[in-house]
Design a protein around this motif. Sequence first.
Motif, PDB file in Angstrom:
ATOM      1  N   GLU A 313       0.831  -1.203   0.000  1.00 27.01           N
ATOM      2  CA  GLU A 313       0.000   0.000   0.000  1.00 27.01           C
ATOM      3  C   GLU A 313       0.872   1.262   0.000  1.00 27.01           C
ATOM      4  OE1 GLU A 313      -3.313   2.489   0.062  1.00 27.01           O
ATOM      5  OE2 GLU A 313      -3.087   0.363  -0.440  1.00 27.01           O
ATOM      6  N   ARG A 316       2.352   1.664  -3.353  1.00 26.54           N
ATOM      7  CA  ARG A 316       1.343   2.167  -4.285  1.00 26.54           C
ATOM      8  C   ARG A 316       1.131   3.667  -4.087  1.00 26.54           C
ATOM      9  NH1 ARG A 316      -3.696   3.603  -4.358  1.00 26.54           N
ATOM     10  NH2 ARG A 316      -3.925   3.199  -2.121  1.00 26.54           N
ATOM     11  N   ARG A 317       1.050   4.084  -2.809  1.00 25.49           N
ATOM     12  CA  ARG A 317       0.859   5.509  -2.535  1.00 25.49           C
ATOM     13  C   ARG A 317       2.071   6.322  -2.978  1.00 25.49           C
ATOM     14  NH1 ARG A 317      -0.959   6.350   3.539  1.00 25.49           N
ATOM     15  NH2 ARG A 317      -0.801   8.497   2.779  1.00 25.49           N
ATOM     16  N   GLN A 320       1.884   6.674  -6.615  1.00 23.82           N
ATOM     17  CA  GLN A 320       0.855   7.642  -6.957  1.00 23.82           C
ATOM     18  C   GLN A 320       1.347   9.075  -6.725  1.00 23.82           C
ATOM     19  OE1 GLN A 320      -2.749   7.050  -4.767  1.00 23.82           O
ATOM     20  NE2 GLN A 320      -3.838   8.748  -5.738  1.00 23.82           N
ATOM     21  N   MET A 321       2.058   9.278  -5.581  1.00 26.44           N
ATOM     22  CA  MET A 321       2.593  10.607  -5.294  1.00 26.44           C
ATOM     23  C   MET A 321       3.637  11.018  -6.331  1.00 26.44           C
ATOM     24  SD  MET A 321       2.917  10.257  -1.160  1.00 26.44           S
ATOM     25  CE  MET A 321       3.812  11.778  -0.981  1.00 26.44           C
ATOM     26  N   TYR A 438       3.308   8.660   6.379  1.00 25.22           N
ATOM     27  CA  TYR A 438       3.282   7.202   6.572  1.00 25.22           C
ATOM     28  C   TYR A 438       2.367   6.872   7.737  1.00 25.22           C
ATOM     29  CZ  TYR A 438       7.443   7.436   3.720  1.00 25.22           C
ATOM     30  OH  TYR A 438       8.331   7.676   2.715  1.00 25.22           O
TER      31      TYR A 438
END
Length: 548
Positions: A313, A316-317, A320-321, A438
């Motif tokens: 996760e 993935r974040r 995405q960032m 985080y």
Amino acid sequence: MAGAIASRMSFSSLKRKQPKTFTVRIVTMDAEMEFNCEVLDHDVSKEEPVTFHFLAKFYPENAEEELVQEITQHLFFLQVKKQILDEKIYCPPEASVLLASYAVQAKYGDYDPSVHKRGFLAQEELLPKRVINLYQMTPEMWEERITAWYAEHRGRARDEAEMEYLKIAQDLEMYGVNYFAIRNKKGTELLLGVDALGLHIYDPENRLTPKISFPWNEIRNISYSDKEFTIKPLDKKIDVFKFNSSKLRVNKLILQLCIGNHDLFMRRRKADSLEVQQMKAQAREEKARKQMERQRLAREKQMREEAERTRDELERRLLQMKEEATMANEALMRSEETADLLAEKAQITEEEAKLLAQKAAEAEQEMQRIKATAIRTEEEKRVMEQKVLEAEVLALKMAEESERRAKEADQLKQDLQEAREAERRAKQKLQEITKPTYPPINPLPAPLPPDMSSFSLIGDSLSFDFKDTDMKRLSMEIEKEKVEYMEKSKHLQEQLNELKTEIEALKLKERETALDILHNENADRGGTSSKHNTIKKPQAQGRRPICI
């Protein structure tokens, strides 16, 4: 080994050490041992190496209760599996698929789609050839059905999967039955079946359903003279059954099987000896230890999976960032390019406005100069007036053009200001995106189950304290397990019926064997004539010792 249950062991690497003496090395998955065997007057092949197969002579009634040691259970599982695949024990097609799924679970562990891909069972022998030839199904279709049930066995250890296999196999009609060709007093050819429950008389063409059965507790005496065997029932109203076998050696083997099975039959119905109780207690302790170890591993696996999910996760974040930051940088670059173009265009427009203003001033000066000039003649005066008029019109047009250019320059300045404001906002958004965030990860270990409080760990050993309350709780747990087993059996039967219905359309009727036809007839009648129904009827109240 409880109940004198032997195990199947594959013997290989036989070397002649001395005349009539061999060194045998036993190799299994769990153990390896070596000993000397003296071979006397046996018909042994002179070619080396020689392979021996030692099989269980006496079968347990209930494998779960009687196979105490895990190695015994594993070797007995291998023997029963081999007999089913070699068609020495008849197994219906739908049950064969279920047994194959448990065999795969015992060998490969839990099903993992990323590891156990299509075709991973291509080299495995899992179904009897009779079942494969009976249906118009490809190996891929059989693998698909086996894998579907294999995936449902997730979480079962090897010993648990093997025990489930044996619990299903022990209900098959030919499980544990030793067949011998005999003749009755009239000379009719029959088959004598000896197993853990008693003696059974079969028609040679039907090894599934006995014509008559003699449970061990209903037999008063068994004896033989030369080739004639006599079975005397406990009920004197029932006639004595006599039959003849072909060889004296066969009579001795039949008598040995009768003595051994009868002895085990009576032993099972008495309290366990101290040695067996100790073995079962050790087995329970070992099972509890393994259960705790499996629970610990399961918790660690769950925590590892949660950590991996959290990591995925976060990755993935982060990705995405990064994508958002790239998009913001591109927007910022486009804004800067637009601002530069607008600034350049505004500068050009401002220069044009200055040039027009300069021309308008020059036209005004020219007009004043013309007015100041004296015109002597009327002709020159009219010409001059015409020129003045044209100069005024030209000056008016230049003034309007200058005003329009000035407005356009103001508009361009406003657009430049908006572009710089958009650039500032894009930079601010980029700064907000690049700040790392985080989530806190504090996995808590799962608490131990409450039912594990009945024993304590001291060093590397387990100690138990059994009290009356413990025995009551154990009885309640046994009753609960019985209820759960009945529910599982009902669900299992529904699954078997569903698979049977599914593959029935692909069956080739002309390839059905005699055992298939007999099994289907028994199933249509509800199995009323099977050996298990004959044996499991209420036993007589009086029990007399058997003289053999």
